[in-house]
Scaffold this motif. Structure first.
Motif, short mmCIF file in Angstrom:
data_model
loop_
_atom_site.label_atom_id
_atom_site.label_comp_id
_atom_site.label_asym_id
_atom_site.label_seq_id
_atom_site.Cartn_x
_atom_site.Cartn_y
_atom_site.Cartn_z
N ILE A 189 0.84 -1.20 0.00
CA ILE A 189 0.00 0.00 0.00
C ILE A 189 0.87 1.25 0.00
O ILE A 189 0.61 2.21 -0.74
N LEU A 190 1.91 1.25 0.81
CA LEU A 190 2.81 2.40 0.87
C LEU A 190 3.57 2.56 -0.44
O LEU A 190 3.77 3.68 -0.93
N ARG A 191 3.97 1.46 -1.03
CA ARG A 191 4.74 1.50 -2.27
C ARG A 191 3.89 1.97 -3.45
O ARG A 191 4.40 2.65 -4.36
N HIS A 192 2.61 1.62 -3.43
CA HIS A 192 1.73 1.94 -4.56
C HIS A 192 0.70 3.01 -4.18
O HIS A 192 -0.37 3.06 -4.79
N ARG A 193 1.04 3.86 -3.23
CA ARG A 193 0.05 4.82 -2.72
C ARG A 193 -0.41 5.80 -3.80
O ARG A 193 -1.56 6.26 -3.78
N ARG A 194 0.43 6.12 -4.77
CA ARG A 194 0.02 7.03 -5.84
C ARG A 194 -1.06 6.39 -6.71
O ARG A 194 -2.03 7.05 -7.10
N VAL A 195 -0.88 5.12 -7.02
CA VAL A 195 -1.89 4.40 -7.83
C VAL A 195 -3.20 4.31 -7.05
O VAL A 195 -4.28 4.50 -7.61
N ILE A 196 -3.10 4.04 -5.75
CA ILE A 196 -4.31 3.93 -4.91
C ILE A 196 -5.05 5.26 -4.88
O ILE A 196 -6.28 5.30 -4.99
N ARG A 197 -4.32 6.36 -4.74
CA ARG A 197 -4.96 7.68 -4.75
C ARG A 197 -5.63 7.94 -6.09
O ARG A 197 -6.73 8.50 -6.17
N GLN A 198 -4.96 7.55 -7.18
CA GLN A 198 -5.49 7.78 -8.52
C GLN A 198 -6.80 7.02 -8.74
O GLN A 198 -7.73 7.53 -9.38
N TYR A 199 -6.87 5.79 -8.21
CA TYR A 199 -8.04 4.94 -8.44
C TYR A 199 -8.93 4.83 -7.20
O TYR A 199 -9.75 3.91 -7.11
N LEU A 200 -8.79 5.76 -6.26
CA LEU A 200 -9.50 5.65 -4.99
C LEU A 200 -11.02 5.59 -5.17
O LEU A 200 -11.70 4.78 -4.53
N GLY A 201 -11.56 6.43 -6.04
CA GLY A 201 -13.00 6.42 -6.26
C GLY A 201 -13.49 5.09 -6.80
O GLY A 201 -14.49 4.54 -6.33
N SER A 202 -12.78 4.57 -7.80
CA SER A 202 -13.16 3.27 -8.37
C SER A 202 -13.05 2.16 -7.35
O SER A 202 -13.92 1.29 -7.25
N MET A 203 -11.98 2.18 -6.55
CA MET A 203 -11.78 1.14 -5.55
C MET A 203 -12.83 1.21 -4.44
O MET A 203 -13.24 0.18 -3.90
#
Length: 304
Positions: free
Chosen positions: A62-76
């Motif tokens: 999660i820490l390593r891919h936090r930018r991707v998670i923020r980018q797709y937060l709504g979808s997730m």
């Protein structure tokens, strides 16, 4: 240079047999525990326990891919709502007013709902044999919901739990289709950990409403802790890991055949532990559902 010998193929098959057993146990244990644990408490604490167990392994990703998670937060968040939050909460609500056998039979139609929603929302091509499979499975669901009596449908006397379980399966089908439309580029463990965390947050306000205004809490003891541990470890973490490993080793088409074992296991477990008896409508509905699943999910051989 280190050498890691490949794991025997039989381990993948063992995992694929255990996965539907754990899924069947989810319905049976929920039915057995529903008088002691309110449904949203069951769903919320199941995922809290699972999150505590998986977070030490998933947090680095999660820490390593936090930018991707923020980018797709709504979808997730949408995906977590339909899968982690809605599906399991509805399943546990269904356990209040229907049998574990009915839950498992309706749950087995998930591939049918995925195929139907993929056709409606994604425009997937549907072969005539798949349409026949979908129709047979729907007829099987109606047989189970109606308990073999046409008057149940015509007079709108279906058990609420059966209809709630249909809504749960629809929710999981919608999750699966949306996941295909909005693929999230994350490793499996990172994605699962994030989904559990987001889904738990979605459940939280509804759990607090239930806790405050409706069912209240539950007594902590063997009769409540053991089911929650089962939900977290077996149909949650282990089933997910075994299923992914099995799909990777033997392929999705062959792995999907093991889903047919879920209602079989559930009927046996429900008979042994809950005293549920199979009615003729269970057998007829189950045969229709399994035949529909086979036709809707089988792959036709390529033309030469």
């Amino acid at each position: 240079m280190s050498f890691h010998p490949p794991k025997p193929l039989w381990l993948a098959y063992v995992g694929l047999v255990l996965t539907p057993l754990f899924w069947a146990g989810n319905a049976v244990v929920a039915k057995g525990a529903i008088d002691n644990i309110p449904p949203l408490s069951m769903s919320f604490w199941r995922w809290v326990i699972a999150l505590v167990v998986i977070l030490p392994f998933g947090l680095p990703g999660i820490l390593r891919h936090r930018r991707v998670i923020r980018q797709y937060l709504g979808s997730m968040l949408v995906l977590a709502t339909f899968s982690v939050a809605a599906f399991n909460s509805l399943l546990y609500y269904a356990a209040i007013s229907t049998s574990a056998t009915n839950i498992a039979l309706i749950n087995a139609t998930i591939p049918i709902f995925i195929a139907l929603l993929a056709w409606l929302l994604l425009g997937d091509r549907t072969r005539p044999i798949q349409i026949l499979g979908i129709l047979l499975a729907v007829l099987g669901i109606l047989t189970v919901v109606a308990r073999g009596k046409l008057s149940v449908l015509t007079q709108l006397q279906a058990q609420p739990g059966d209809l709630i379980m249909v809504a749960a399966v629809f929710s999981w089908g919608l999750f699966s289709v949306l996941l295909r439309r909005q693929a999230v580029p994350l490793p499996a463990l990172t994605f699962l950990t994030t989904q559990i965390a987001l889904g738990t947050l979605v459940i939280l306000p509804f759990y607090l409403i239930e806790l405050t205004f409706f069912k209240g809490g539950f007594e902590v003891g063997r009769a409540t802790v053991m089911p929650l541990l089962y939900f977290a470890f077996f149909p949650g973490i282990l089933a997910y890991a075994f299923w992914n490993h099995g799909v990777h080793k033997v392929g999705p088409a062959r792995a999907a055949m093991f889903m047919y074992l879920t209602p079989v296991f559930a009927s046996v477990l429900a008979g042994v532990f809950l005293g549920e008896r199979l009615g003729l409508f269970h057998i007829v509905g189950g045969v229709l559902i399994l035949a529909g699943l086979f036709l809707a999910t089988r792959k036709t051989p390529a033309r030469q």
